[in-house]
Design an enzyme around this catalytic site. Sequence first.
Site, short mmCIF file in Angstrom:
data_model
loop_
_atom_site.label_atom_id
_atom_site.label_comp_id
_atom_site.label_asym_id
_atom_site.label_seq_id
_atom_site.Cartn_x
_atom_site.Cartn_y
_atom_site.Cartn_z
N VAL A 196 51.14 37.01 60.85
CA VAL A 196 52.00 35.84 59.92
C VAL A 196 53.32 36.95 59.46
O VAL A 196 54.66 36.36 58.98
CB VAL A 196 51.26 36.12 57.97
CG1 VAL A 196 52.15 35.30 57.15
CG2 VAL A 196 49.92 35.23 58.29
N CYS A 197 53.06 38.85 59.45
CA CYS A 197 55.05 39.22 59.53
C CYS A 197 56.09 38.59 60.71
O CYS A 197 56.95 38.41 59.85
CB CYS A 197 54.17 40.49 60.33
SG CYS A 197 53.19 40.93 58.89
N PRO A 198 55.38 37.95 61.64
CA PRO A 198 56.70 38.07 62.32
C PRO A 198 57.01 36.73 61.73
O PRO A 198 58.42 36.66 61.96
CB PRO A 198 56.63 37.64 63.88
CG PRO A 198 55.44 38.19 63.77
CD PRO A 198 54.46 38.74 62.48
#
Length: 201
Positions: A50-52
């Site tokens: 999810v982070c990118p």
Amino acid sequence: MSVLVGRPAPDFTAAAVLGNGEIVENFNLKTEIEGSAAVVFFYPLDFTFVCPSELIAFDKRFEEFQKRGVKVIGVSIDSQFSHNAWRNTAIEDGGIGQVKYPLIADVKHEICQAYDVEHPEAGVAFRGSFLIDTQGVVRHQVINDLPLGRNIDEMLRMVDALNFHETHGEVCPAQWEEGKKGMDASPKGVAAFLSENADDL
């Protein structure tokens, strides 16, 4: 989980990768944002899932934050070298590319603990976002669990709401967006607003 709204944003000094790719050892929040509003956001880890999408979404809206005089700062428990490697990994390969804002290395977990966003079991930061005003006071915070990606447009909406309130003195009712009416913070103001706008809420 602490509520920091209404309190000074915890200061920190740590290594970071700046938006121009320079690695520095002593990035200081107070010095960096003095006199400016800022968004400090936490994310769990570099090279994850999810982070990118979140970091790229912040980067795509970086100029919108800049136009509003708001600095953007990302924080995770990864090292500055991991941040640098992720910045130098192409988006199509799971990287984030050359994002235009600093990424802070919270390797000792001191920053995520100061903001009380450390996951109690995973040892990484929740997806915490903090809007800090020009006086260094937290005015808005939201904490998402690890699987739940943020809506960066909502943070822009909160920036606009804070600017509106500080400029006009009126408060921002539910569903407020730039260009919509505010409300006078009085019984008469509430009645006047609701009589005209209740159907649109």
